[in-house]
Design a protein around this motif. Sequence first.
Motif, PDB file in Angstrom:
ATOM      1  N   LEU A  15       0.886  -1.549  -0.200  1.00  0.00           N
ATOM      2  CA  LEU A  15      -0.005  -0.393   0.244  1.00  0.00           C
ATOM      3  C   LEU A  15       1.072   0.799  -0.123  1.00  0.00           C
ATOM      4  N   GLU A  16       2.198   1.139   1.037  1.00  0.00           N
ATOM      5  CA  GLU A  16       3.066   2.415   0.892  1.00  0.00           C
ATOM      6  C   GLU A  16       3.414   2.496  -0.458  1.00  0.00           C
ATOM      7  N   LEU A  17       4.088   1.587  -0.474  1.00  0.00           N
ATOM      8  CA  LEU A  17       4.730   2.220  -2.085  1.00  0.00           C
ATOM      9  C   LEU A  17       3.878   2.507  -3.525  1.00  0.00           C
ATOM     10  N   SER A  18       2.685   1.832  -3.117  1.00  0.00           N
ATOM     11  CA  SER A  18       2.002   1.962  -4.112  1.00  0.00           C
ATOM     12  C   SER A  18       1.643   3.360  -3.696  1.00  0.00           C
ATOM     13  N   LEU A  19       0.478   3.965  -2.787  1.00  0.00           N
ATOM     14  CA  LEU A  19       0.535   5.604  -2.710  1.00  0.00           C
ATOM     15  C   LEU A  19       2.316   6.718  -2.903  1.00  0.00           C
ATOM     16  N   PRO A  71       9.277   3.240   2.197  1.00  0.00           N
ATOM     17  CA  PRO A  71       7.850   2.261   2.113  1.00  0.00           C
ATOM     18  C   PRO A  71       8.696   1.218   3.466  1.00  0.00           C
ATOM     19  N   GLY A  72       7.669   1.260   4.179  1.00  0.00           N
ATOM     20  CA  GLY A  72       7.339   0.073   5.331  1.00  0.00           C
ATOM     21  C   GLY A  72       7.796  -1.164   4.277  1.00  0.00           C
ATOM     22  N   TRP A  73       7.789  -1.950   5.586  1.00  0.00           N
ATOM     23  CA  TRP A  73       7.700  -3.882   5.261  1.00  0.00           C
ATOM     24  C   TRP A  73       7.003  -4.074   6.015  1.00  0.00           C
ATOM     25  N   ALA A  74       6.763  -5.784   5.906  1.00  0.00           N
ATOM     26  CA  ALA A  74       5.684  -6.161   6.747  1.00  0.00           C
ATOM     27  C   ALA A  74       6.212  -6.859   8.336  1.00  0.00           C
ATOM     28  N   ASP A  75       8.037  -7.435   7.872  1.00  0.00           N
ATOM     29  CA  ASP A  75       8.669  -8.392   9.620  1.00  0.00           C
ATOM     30  C   ASP A  75       9.650  -6.703  10.082  1.00  0.00           C
ATOM     31  N   VAL A  76       9.033  -6.509  10.495  1.00  0.00           N
ATOM     32  CA  VAL A  76       9.644  -5.376  11.591  1.00  0.00           C
ATOM     33  C   VAL A  76      10.678  -5.903  12.925  1.00  0.00           C
ATOM     34  N   ASP A  77      10.388  -7.634  12.975  1.00  0.00           N
ATOM     35  CA  ASP A  77      10.598  -7.670  14.012  1.00  0.00           C
ATOM     36  C   ASP A  77      11.934  -7.759  13.536  1.00  0.00           C
ATOM     37  N   GLN A  78      12.840  -8.978  12.310  1.00  0.00           N
ATOM     38  CA  GLN A  78      14.013  -8.262  11.724  1.00  0.00           C
ATOM     39  C   GLN A  78      14.416  -7.210  11.173  1.00  0.00           C
ATOM     40  N   ASP A  79      15.643  -6.832  11.738  1.00  0.00           N
ATOM     41  CA  ASP A  79      16.030  -5.830  11.786  1.00  0.00           C
ATOM     42  C   ASP A  79      16.640  -5.511   9.518  1.00  0.00           C
ATOM     43  N   PRO A  80      16.243  -3.932   9.496  1.00  0.00           N
ATOM     44  CA  PRO A  80      16.536  -4.106   8.008  1.00  0.00           C
ATOM     45  C   PRO A  80      17.529  -4.121   6.838  1.00  0.00           C
ATOM     46  N   PRO A  81      17.778  -5.070   5.802  1.00  0.00           N
ATOM     47  CA  PRO A  81      18.999  -4.835   5.317  1.00  0.00           C
ATOM     48  C   PRO A  81      20.056  -4.161   5.339  1.00  0.00           C
ATOM     49  N   ALA A 157      -2.368   5.374   6.225  1.00  0.00           N
ATOM     50  CA  ALA A 157      -3.206   6.373   5.439  1.00  0.00           C
ATOM     51  C   ALA A 157      -2.318   7.634   5.519  1.00  0.00           C
ATOM     52  N   ALA A 158      -1.710   7.695   6.687  1.00  0.00           N
ATOM     53  CA  ALA A 158      -0.945   8.747   6.684  1.00  0.00           C
ATOM     54  C   ALA A 158       0.767   8.714   5.520  1.00  0.00           C
ATOM     55  N   ALA A 159       0.623   7.731   5.210  1.00  0.00           N
ATOM     56  CA  ALA A 159       1.944   7.522   4.421  1.00  0.00           C
ATOM     57  C   ALA A 159       1.375   9.145   2.748  1.00  0.00           C
ATOM     58  N   MET A 160      -0.018   8.645   2.262  1.00  0.00           N
ATOM     59  CA  MET A 160      -0.516   9.825   1.682  1.00  0.00           C
ATOM     60  C   MET A 160      -0.062  11.748   2.404  1.00  0.00           C
ATOM     61  N   ASP A 161      -1.056  11.433   3.317  1.00  0.00           N
ATOM     62  CA  ASP A 161      -0.409  12.800   4.160  1.00  0.00           C
ATOM     63  C   ASP A 161       0.890  12.828   3.823  1.00  0.00           C
ATOM     64  N   LEU A 162       1.647  12.325   3.733  1.00  0.00           N
ATOM     65  CA  LEU A 162       2.857  13.151   4.101  1.00  0.00           C
ATOM     66  C   LEU A 162       3.433  13.167   2.426  1.00  0.00           C
ATOM     67  N   CYS A 163       3.402  12.530   1.572  1.00  0.00           N
ATOM     68  CA  CYS A 163       3.999  12.791   0.649  1.00  0.00           C
ATOM     69  C   CYS A 163       3.241  13.844  -0.072  1.00  0.00           C
TER      70      CYS A 163
END
Length: 334
Positions: A15-19, A71-81, A157-163
């Motif tokens: 969703l965030e990617l698409s926005l 954008p965000g990603w689903a598995d926040v329990d893991q450190d980002p790449p 939806a806050a992603a749209m506000d920031l965009c």
Amino acid sequence: MTTVALAITDGMLHLELSLAIEVFGADLTHIVDPWYDFALCGPSAVQVGRFRVDPDHGLDYLRRADTVIVPGWADVDQDPPVELVDAVRAAHEAGARVASLCTGAFVLAAAGLLDGRRATTHWAHTDELSRRHPQVTVDPDILYVDNGSVLTSAGKAAAMDLCLHLVRLDHGSAIANTIARRLVVPPHREGGQAQFVTTPVPAPGNHPLADLFPWVLQRLDRALTVEDLARQAGMSSRHLARHFKSVTGTTPLQWLLTQRIRHAQELLETSDDTVDTIATSTGMGTATTLRRHFARTVGVPPDAYRRTFRPRTRPALPASANSRSLPPRTTGAR
């Protein structure tokens, strides 16, 4: 801020990617020309939900962008790449404005870009962001935070506000309003110098004041009272105040003042009207009154705002660019 690069890796939230793609990647040169040069940047083809996405460039391209969006990603329990974190940090060091959508804030935090700064992310993950990055001041109750070169948004939806906020910064409120109308969402009202926004985008037509708002916005040049609004809404002043608090998070008079200020911003950007004329058109009465409320709300006086947001040569705006926004509601997940 002409080049926007969207940093993507496996597991990004679609969703965030698409926005972000819809706002920055669409061909909107019929609204303002030039629009953004947009690029998808990733290490290779990535998996986004059920879809495979092929990037235009590698992550090293982020250093060439004016604005980098994570954008965000689903598995926040893991450190980002690590490669994504390093690329985002390098882009910021090269001068890019970096913005995260939803849980993309974990990437910015891992890159050290949020140290000593205020930030936000989806409310369900603010505690985890605070725990893993105690040097970041995490605020779970705001829609987005603008720290200048580093911005973060809450979820969905806050992603749209920031965009739309980024568009407003780059092209002014009238263009942001036009983009919002194209997307069938209200433009974000809290712009200018305001950094912190506490209420999300409204869903039009699903509250008792849905018919009242357009009526008021067509009469901003008039001296409206709370009693006038209550009479039009067919309710008592007390019930009106209760509904306003529920829907907008504020009082009828404060909401009305905010609409007058936002209309003044558009007129300062899109017309050659004097401050006195704009004061009359927005129902503020006198230039002195407008200047006082405008400076207090936006952070700069009207003349300074016009110099900042109205370059000497501006593209012609369609009629819809002068539309006014509806207020935000205070319920629903961000």
